[in-house]
Write a protein that holds these residues in place. Structure first.
Motif, PDB file in Angstrom:
ATOM      1  N   GLY A  73      93.475 -58.433  56.928  1.00  0.00           N
ATOM      2  CA  GLY A  73      92.746 -57.212  56.589  1.00  0.00           C
ATOM      3  C   GLY A  73      91.257 -57.463  56.457  1.00  0.00           C
ATOM      4  N   GLU A  74      90.476 -56.387  56.563  1.00  0.00           N
ATOM      5  CA  GLU A  74      89.016 -56.491  56.475  1.00  0.00           C
ATOM      6  C   GLU A  74      88.609 -57.048  55.113  1.00  0.00           C
ATOM      7  OE1 GLU A  74      85.555 -53.612  57.943  1.00  0.00           O
ATOM      8  OE2 GLU A  74      86.485 -52.890  56.100  1.00  0.00           O
ATOM      9  N   ARG A  75      87.590 -57.893  55.133  1.00  0.00           N
ATOM     10  CA  ARG A  75      87.033 -58.452  53.899  1.00  0.00           C
ATOM     11  C   ARG A  75      85.582 -58.015  53.778  1.00  0.00           C
ATOM     12  NH1 ARG A  75      89.359 -64.628  54.913  1.00  0.00           N
ATOM     13  NH2 ARG A  75      91.575 -64.060  54.853  1.00  0.00           N
ATOM     14  N   SER A  76      85.108 -57.906  52.558  1.00  0.00           N
ATOM     15  CA  SER A  76      83.710 -57.519  52.345  1.00  0.00           C
ATOM     16  C   SER A  76      83.149 -58.284  51.167  1.00  0.00           C
ATOM     17  CB  SER A  76      83.588 -56.010  52.112  1.00  0.00           C
ATOM     18  OG  SER A  76      84.281 -55.629  50.943  1.00  0.00           O
ATOM     19  N   VAL A  77      81.839 -58.460  51.198  1.00  0.00           N
ATOM     20  CA  VAL A  77      81.162 -59.172  50.126  1.00  0.00           C
ATOM     21  C   VAL A  77      79.754 -58.598  49.987  1.00  0.00           C
ATOM     22  CG1 VAL A  77      80.369 -61.006  51.701  1.00  0.00           C
ATOM     23  CG2 VAL A  77      80.519 -61.462  49.240  1.00  0.00           C
ATOM     24  N   ARG A  78      79.285 -58.484  48.758  1.00  0.00           N
ATOM     25  CA  ARG A  78      77.927 -58.008  48.475  1.00  0.00           C
ATOM     26  C   ARG A  78      77.164 -59.104  47.749  1.00  0.00           C
ATOM     27  NH1 ARG A  78      77.596 -51.879  47.488  1.00  0.00           N
ATOM     28  NH2 ARG A  78      76.039 -52.425  45.933  1.00  0.00           N
ATOM     29  N   VAL A  79      75.924 -59.290  48.163  1.00  0.00           N
ATOM     30  CA  VAL A  79      75.003 -60.182  47.458  1.00  0.00           C
ATOM     31  C   VAL A  79      73.884 -59.308  46.919  1.00  0.00           C
ATOM     32  CG1 VAL A  79      73.423 -62.125  47.641  1.00  0.00           C
ATOM     33  CG2 VAL A  79      75.569 -62.131  48.950  1.00  0.00           C
ATOM     34  N   GLU A  80      73.671 -59.343  45.617  1.00  0.00           N
ATOM     35  CA  GLU A  80      72.643 -58.519  44.984  1.00  0.00           C
ATOM     36  C   GLU A  80      71.635 -59.437  44.303  1.00  0.00           C
ATOM     37  OE1 GLU A  80      74.429 -55.521  42.542  1.00  0.00           O
ATOM     38  OE2 GLU A  80      75.894 -54.950  44.075  1.00  0.00           O
ATOM     39  N   ARG A  81      70.459 -59.520  44.883  1.00  0.00           N
ATOM     40  CA  ARG A  81      69.387 -60.382  44.385  1.00  0.00           C
ATOM     41  C   ARG A  81      68.048 -59.724  44.697  1.00  0.00           C
ATOM     42  NH1 ARG A  81      70.806 -65.749  43.631  1.00  0.00           N
ATOM     43  NH2 ARG A  81      68.643 -66.360  43.938  1.00  0.00           N
ATOM     44  N   GLU A  82      66.982 -60.314  44.180  1.00  0.00           N
ATOM     45  CA  GLU A  82      65.656 -59.846  44.566  1.00  0.00           C
ATOM     46  C   GLU A  82      65.419 -60.128  46.046  1.00  0.00           C
ATOM     47  OE1 GLU A  82      62.484 -61.258  42.191  1.00  0.00           O
ATOM     48  OE2 GLU A  82      63.224 -60.377  40.333  1.00  0.00           O
ATOM     49  N   GLY A  83      64.766 -59.201  46.712  1.00  0.00           N
ATOM     50  CA  GLY A  83      64.472 -59.375  48.127  1.00  0.00           C
ATOM     51  C   GLY A  83      63.727 -58.176  48.649  1.00  0.00           C
ATOM     52  N   SER A  84      63.237 -58.278  49.866  1.00  0.00           N
ATOM     53  CA  SER A  84      62.381 -57.228  50.399  1.00  0.00           C
ATOM     54  C   SER A  84      63.126 -56.191  51.227  1.00  0.00           C
ATOM     55  CB  SER A  84      61.273 -57.849  51.260  1.00  0.00           C
ATOM     56  OG  SER A  84      61.841 -58.610  52.311  1.00  0.00           O
ATOM     57  N   ALA A  85      64.297 -56.556  51.793  1.00  0.00           N
ATOM     58  CA  ALA A  85      64.984 -55.616  52.686  1.00  0.00           C
ATOM     59  C   ALA A  85      66.490 -55.820  52.613  1.00  0.00           C
ATOM     60  CB  ALA A  85      64.505 -55.800  54.120  1.00  0.00           C
ATOM     61  N   ALA A  86      67.217 -54.724  52.698  1.00  0.00           N
ATOM     62  CA  ALA A  86      68.670 -54.807  52.781  1.00  0.00           C
ATOM     63  C   ALA A  86      69.065 -55.395  54.126  1.00  0.00           C
ATOM     64  CB  ALA A  86      69.286 -53.429  52.602  1.00  0.00           C
ATOM     65  N   THR A  87      70.174 -56.124  54.143  1.00  0.00           N
ATOM     66  CA  THR A  87      70.633 -56.792  55.359  1.00  0.00           C
ATOM     67  C   THR A  87      72.137 -56.632  55.492  1.00  0.00           C
ATOM     68  OG1 THR A  87      68.883 -58.438  55.085  1.00  0.00           O
ATOM     69  CG2 THR A  87      70.643 -58.988  56.614  1.00  0.00           C
ATOM     70  N   ILE A  88      72.588 -56.490  56.741  1.00  0.00           N
ATOM     71  CA  ILE A  88      74.013 -56.408  57.049  1.00  0.00           C
ATOM     72  C   ILE A  88      74.394 -57.608  57.906  1.00  0.00           C
ATOM     73  CG2 ILE A  88      75.811 -55.108  58.249  1.00  0.00           C
ATOM     74  CD1 ILE A  88      74.142 -52.574  57.710  1.00  0.00           C
ATOM     75  N   PHE A  89      75.447 -58.305  57.522  1.00  0.00           N
ATOM     76  CA  PHE A  89      75.970 -59.443  58.283  1.00  0.00           C
ATOM     77  C   PHE A  89      77.444 -59.141  58.547  1.00  0.00           C
ATOM     78  CE2 PHE A  89      75.467 -64.307  58.670  1.00  0.00           C
ATOM     79  CZ  PHE A  89      76.553 -64.427  59.530  1.00  0.00           C
ATOM     80  N   THR A  90      77.763 -58.775  59.767  1.00  0.00           N
ATOM     81  CA  THR A  90      79.128 -58.447  60.145  1.00  0.00           C
ATOM     82  C   THR A  90      79.664 -59.554  61.037  1.00  0.00           C
ATOM     83  OG1 THR A  90      78.660 -56.082  60.032  1.00  0.00           O
ATOM     84  CG2 THR A  90      80.628 -56.741  61.241  1.00  0.00           C
ATOM     85  N   ALA A  91      80.792 -60.153  60.668  1.00  0.00           N
ATOM     86  CA  ALA A  91      81.324 -61.309  61.390  1.00  0.00           C
ATOM     87  C   ALA A  91      82.790 -61.079  61.757  1.00  0.00           C
ATOM     88  CB  ALA A  91      81.186 -62.569  60.541  1.00  0.00           C
ATOM     89  N   TYR A  92      83.057 -61.101  63.052  1.00  0.00           N
ATOM     90  CA  TYR A  92      84.428 -60.979  63.552  1.00  0.00           C
ATOM     91  C   TYR A  92      84.974 -62.368  63.873  1.00  0.00           C
ATOM     92  CZ  TYR A  92      83.483 -55.982  64.235  1.00  0.00           C
ATOM     93  OH  TYR A  92      83.167 -54.659  64.039  1.00  0.00           O
ATOM     94  N   ARG A  93      86.274 -62.557  63.714  1.00  0.00           N
ATOM     95  CA  ARG A  93      86.877 -63.822  64.098  1.00  0.00           C
ATOM     96  C   ARG A  93      86.732 -64.033  65.598  1.00  0.00           C
ATOM     97  NH1 ARG A  93      88.280 -66.464  60.191  1.00  0.00           N
ATOM     98  NH2 ARG A  93      89.021 -65.534  58.263  1.00  0.00           N
ATOM     99  N   ALA A  94      86.369 -65.255  65.971  1.00  0.00           N
ATOM    100  CA  ALA A  94      86.138 -65.584  67.379  1.00  0.00           C
ATOM    101  C   ALA A  94      86.917 -66.842  67.739  1.00  0.00           C
ATOM    102  CB  ALA A  94      84.641 -65.794  67.629  1.00  0.00           C
ATOM    103  N   PRO A  95      87.209 -67.036  69.014  1.00  0.00           N
ATOM    104  CA  PRO A  95      88.010 -68.192  69.424  1.00  0.00           C
ATOM    105  C   PRO A  95      87.182 -69.469  69.509  1.00  0.00           C
ATOM    106  CG  PRO A  95      87.404 -66.903  71.341  1.00  0.00           C
ATOM    107  CD  PRO A  95      86.903 -66.142  70.139  1.00  0.00           C
ATOM    108  N   ALA A  96      87.895 -70.592  69.592  1.00  0.00           N
ATOM    109  CA  ALA A  96      87.250 -71.883  69.844  1.00  0.00           C
ATOM    110  C   ALA A  96      86.613 -71.880  71.228  1.00  0.00           C
ATOM    111  CB  ALA A  96      88.277 -73.002  69.738  1.00  0.00           C
ATOM    112  N   ALA A  97      85.673 -72.783  71.445  1.00  0.00           N
ATOM    113  CA  ALA A  97      84.941 -72.825  72.716  1.00  0.00           C
ATOM    114  C   ALA A  97      85.840 -73.135  73.899  1.00  0.00           C
ATOM    115  CB  ALA A  97      83.817 -73.852  72.628  1.00  0.00           C
ATOM    116  N   THR A  98      86.964 -73.799  73.673  1.00  0.00           N
ATOM    117  CA  THR A  98      87.862 -74.153  74.767  1.00  0.00           C
ATOM    118  C   THR A  98      88.762 -72.997  75.191  1.00  0.00           C
ATOM    119  OG1 THR A  98      89.355 -75.068  73.105  1.00  0.00           O
ATOM    120  CG2 THR A  98      87.915 -76.619  74.256  1.00  0.00           C
TER     121      THR A  98
END
Length: 430
Positions: free
Chosen positions: A232-257
């Motif tokens: 199932g989908e997983r999510s995580v939030r990081v809340e700290r001081e910073g200048s801009a909101a950022t989105i990091f979306t990562a899908y499972r990918a296969p090995a290089a072979t």
């Protein structure tokens, strides 16, 4: 018997050292790489960051070449040298005038056996590496990347950063580092590559003379824990001081072979602009996500990446949210573009342009002897040097149906992790 292909010859010494040679006579230069088959992928909890720390210690001298001697010698001979630690390997290289390559060969043969690991130097480098991590921690992107990887990988060691966890950097000992070195820095766990202006028979003779008598090491116990299927989908939030909101979306990918890897490499080029290890990518202003998110002023920047890895890893998309926009609306716009691709909205012309860009980036990264030597060592580590030699052929073979099929199978929300960085000083928290 040596193997050969596209001007590359492959040899294995009696002590297990794998050697790849490629003559390139366009300039009087040679690049020499020694890659060890150990990286952050092989680090258990308690020893995270040990491969990177050992890499640092390899520059702290041997009895033959005390600290600082090789820096001056390589510079005096008109060469460069450096090293890198990654998920699946640790590698060292020198690129020298061809007539001075003996220094590089001798230096790496010496470091393979005789690195000092002076206790005072270990403590000094502990301070350096902790400072390096603290410097990275000044970047919100570091915290978000660490959180996404730790969420995506709960078992596999890809979950931790290459530099390691701060707790381990404080507690690892000189004996821990030296044991790692003695365990993994052996000829039977190494790949040596020379590319440049030399005669292969003469080069092989030099390598045998310097490396052939180095003792075989015990078969290294390469720690690795397979990641169980994601449920199932997983999510995580990081809340700290910073200048801009950022989105990091990562899908499972296969090995290089996996044959699917090249299909997703072209999806990477289509969505966010082609990327490759060791490079920063090329201009991505024609990519789908740039047009849909940056030109519409939803995002300030967009990037992505697909790394050729030994084990299944991640296909990533990273967006910086434009000031004044809500992170939820930018995530929705990103998801809409992914959904459009999954639905089959892709033309042959768009795929052809993506192939052209991916090929251009690959060609740019491999035009010099240093890049070619890196890719030979890099691909030999997880597959065989032919993976690099046939890279463009693999891209060419990908069809429109291939890309659409891979998009449907890999871009499932149940197989992704979504990370948000929320600046606590911007009013976006909640």
């Amino acid at each position: 018997m040596p193997g050969e292909g596209h001007g590359v010859t492959r040899h294995i010494l009696d002590n297990g050292l794998t050697i790849l040679l490629k003559e390139v006579h366009t300039a009087p230069v040679i690049s020499w790489w020694v890659l060890y088959r150990v990286g952050s992928r092989n680090e258990p909890t308690g020893h995270t960051g040990i491969s990177h720390w050992v890499e640092h210690m390899m520059f702290k001298g041997t009895p033959k070449y005390p600290a600082g001697v090789l820096d001056k010698a390589v510079d005096r001979e008109g060469g460069i040298w450096n090293a890198q630690t990654s998920y699946d390997y640790t590698a060292y290289f020198e690129t020298m005038p061809a007539s001075r390559i003996a220094l590089a060969l001798e230096a790496e043969a010496d470091r393979m056996q005789n690195a000092a690991f002076d206790p005072d130097e270990v403590e000094s480098e502990r301070t350096v590496i902790i400072s390096e991590r603290q410097g990275s921690e000044n970047s919100p992107g570091f915290w978000l990347s660490e959180a996404v990887r730790a969420t995506a990988f709960r078992v596999h060691p890809y979950h931790h950063q290459i530099i390691g966890d701060m707790a381990d950097l404080h507690t690892m000992t000189r004996d821990d580092l030296y044991t790692h070195y003695r365990t993994f820095y052996a000829p039977n766990n190494a790949i040596a590559v020379a590319v440049g202006d030399f005669d292969s028979a003469e080069m092989l003779a030099q390598i045998k003379a310097l490396y052939g008598s180095i003792p075989v090491g015990a078969a290294p116990p390469l720690f690795n824990r397979p990641e169980p299927p994601q449920q199932g989908e997983r999510s995580v939030r990081v809340e700290r001081e910073g200048s801009a909101a950022t989105i990091f979306t990562a899908y499972r990918a296969p090995a290089a072979t996996d044959p699917d890897w090249f299909k997703l490499a072209l999806v990477d080029s289509i969505l966010a602009g082609a990327s490759a290890p060791g490079g920063d990518g090329i201009g991505n202003k024609t990519s789908r996500l740039y047009r849909a998110l940056v030109e519409t002023e939803l995002a300030a920047s967009v990037g992505g990446g697909l790394y050729p890895s030994i084990d299944p890893y991640l296909f990533s998309v990273i967006l910086t949210v434009r000031d004044g926009r809500q992170i939820e609306e930018v995530q929705a716009a990103l998801d809409a573009e992914i959904d459009r691709l999954v639905a089959g909205d892709l033309t042959q012309a768009e795929l052809d342009r993506a192939k052209k860009q991916a090929k251009a980036l690959f060609a740019y990264g491999t035009e010099g002897v240093t890049g070619q030597a890196f890719w030979l060592a890099f691909s030999e580590n997880f597959s065989g040097y032919e993976w690099y030699l046939h890279y463009l052929d693999h891209l060419d073979a990908v069809t429109l149906d291939d890309v659409q099929d891979a998009s449907r199978r890999y871009f499932r929300r149940s197989q992704r992790t979504v990370g948000w960085f929320i600046p606590t000083n911007s009013g976006q928290e909640g």
